[in-house]
Design a protein around this motif. Sequence first.
Motif, mmCIF file in Angstrom:
data_model
loop_
_atom_site.group_PDB
_atom_site.id
_atom_site.type_symbol
_atom_site.label_atom_id
_atom_site.label_comp_id
_atom_site.label_asym_id
_atom_site.label_seq_id
_atom_site.Cartn_x
_atom_site.Cartn_y
_atom_site.Cartn_z
ATOM 1 N N THR A 310 3.264 -3.561 0.382
ATOM 2 C CA THR A 310 2.014 -4.226 0.017
ATOM 3 C C THR A 310 1.099 -3.235 -0.689
ATOM 4 O O THR A 310 1.146 -2.016 -0.425
ATOM 5 N N ARG A 311 0.274 -3.747 -1.592
ATOM 6 C CA ARG A 311 -0.628 -2.896 -2.364
ATOM 7 C C ARG A 311 -2.005 -2.862 -1.728
ATOM 8 O O ARG A 311 -2.520 -3.884 -1.278
ATOM 9 N N VAL A 313 -5.956 -2.088 -2.439
ATOM 10 C CA VAL A 313 -6.975 -2.014 -3.488
ATOM 11 C C VAL A 313 -8.269 -1.556 -2.835
ATOM 12 O O VAL A 313 -8.848 -2.282 -2.013
ATOM 13 N N VAL A 341 1.149 6.464 2.204
ATOM 14 C CA VAL A 341 1.182 5.949 0.838
ATOM 15 C C VAL A 341 2.519 6.297 0.193
ATOM 16 O O VAL A 341 3.011 7.430 0.303
ATOM 17 N N PRO A 347 0.205 6.165 -7.045
ATOM 18 C CA PRO A 347 -1.194 5.724 -6.923
ATOM 19 C C PRO A 347 -1.969 6.020 -8.211
ATOM 20 O O PRO A 347 -1.736 7.047 -8.877
ATOM 21 N N ARG A 364 -5.701 2.082 -6.472
ATOM 22 C CA ARG A 364 -4.586 1.201 -6.118
ATOM 23 C C ARG A 364 -3.392 2.049 -5.706
ATOM 24 O O ARG A 364 -2.993 2.969 -6.441
ATOM 25 N N CYS A 365 -2.826 1.699 -4.535
ATOM 26 C CA CYS A 365 -1.650 2.411 -4.027
ATOM 27 C C CYS A 365 -0.848 1.455 -3.155
ATOM 28 O O CYS A 365 -1.276 0.332 -2.871
ATOM 29 N N TYR A 366 0.316 1.881 -2.699
ATOM 30 C CA TYR A 366 1.232 1.003 -1.968
ATOM 31 C C TYR A 366 1.655 1.653 -0.655
ATOM 32 O O TYR A 366 1.845 2.877 -0.574
ATOM 33 N N ASP A 368 4.577 0.861 2.691
ATOM 34 C CA ASP A 368 5.868 0.179 2.853
ATOM 35 C C ASP A 368 5.906 -0.792 4.020
ATOM 36 O O ASP A 368 6.960 -1.356 4.312
ATOM 37 N N ARG A 373 -1.348 -1.208 6.995
ATOM 38 C CA ARG A 373 -2.285 -1.573 5.943
ATOM 39 C C ARG A 373 -3.722 -1.162 6.290
ATOM 40 O O ARG A 373 -4.354 -0.397 5.565
#
Length: 425
Positions: A310-311, A313, A341, A347, A364-366, A368, A373
Amino acid sequence: SFLVPFSLIVLVLFGYVYTAATLAGYMFDTLWFILGLVVLNQVAMRWLLLTYRRLAYKEYLARRQALLDAAQEEEAVAGAEGITIEEPEVDLDALSEESRKLVSAAMAIVALVGFVAIWSELLPAFSFLDNFTLWSYSATVSGEEKIIPVTLADLGIALMVLAITFIAMRRFPALLEIILRQRFNMNAGNRYAVTMLSRYTIGTVGLLLTISMLGGSWSKIQWLVAALGVGIGFGLQEIIANFISGLIILFERPIRVGDTVTVGDTSGVVSRIRIRATTIVTWDRKELLVPNKEFVTGRLLNWSLSDQVTRLVIPVGVAYGSDVEQAMSLMKQAAVENSRVMDEPVPFVTFETFGDNALGLVLRCYVDSMDYRLSTITEINKEINRMFAEAGISISFPQRDIHLDTLKPLDIRIHHEEEKPKPAS
């Protein structure tokens, strides 16, 4: 007991030799049948016990590994808003108990059928039930149209089949769950779908068999189907739509038990999928019942259908006059240095708006997993706040300018508080 051989001896003494021999044969067959049932029952119970112990040991190893993994982490991270997204725990004790009840019920049914089969020639008294005709129906037998009566005995057998169907619907899914957990590497969602479909199948087959025994056929019940269609068109369409949608969910599996979903403005974790509605546990630990139709015909956001990546923001507003390049570099550094991250996708930070009070930067980064989150957002925000404070970059806040109307004289008054006289000493 001793009365059985004594009774046979008395029959022989009175000359009923053939009767005594026949009864003795039936008794020996009954004893062998009971012995076979006892052995079969013990084997089934032993298998259930060993299976339960193996599954319990696997569950223990899985929990132990989870605790070891958690101990290696810097801190135990809960899921979004306190709900951990994981496969729901299965109560092995309840499954084992349900399976034992199924085996016991099956043995009782087999015993009843076996006793009737062995002693059928000596139970003519029950044949009087065939003399009570409840109704008749026409059927084609060997190409000829015949009238077949439905007797009280047929009704009793149909009720017995219905009872067996009810028992199987309640008990068999637990046994199937144990078999799937032992033999197949399936997740909770797949096992749940298989067990629910097996329950529906057993109920449908048992109901059709019961109707067939009572003389039901398509030609006889088509008027009922037509009436049901009219009823569905007027008042039951929502119920039928939810039922069909539930089957579609089990087959197509757009959602599974344990998935994080958003329906409308409500988010949570799927805990149960039933024939009419699906239960979602919200972040407030409230159980929300959502009709299955909503998942098929409406818009559904499944956060963990194929994967849980998931990203994040993270917007940040810095004050006008700040070093934007430095601020963007520090924000990216805060994300890169966070262990949660992902390295890919990389990112990145964008400069997006000139706001009323701030320069709008967005990171913005992701990550797993949905589990991390909120905790990752918190860690990155804390790190950005620390870095900005060390670099002297101000995070903006709303500012307001006050304009005075100077077209006409302003009435300005200054009030002084009068001193109170001191009391006389």
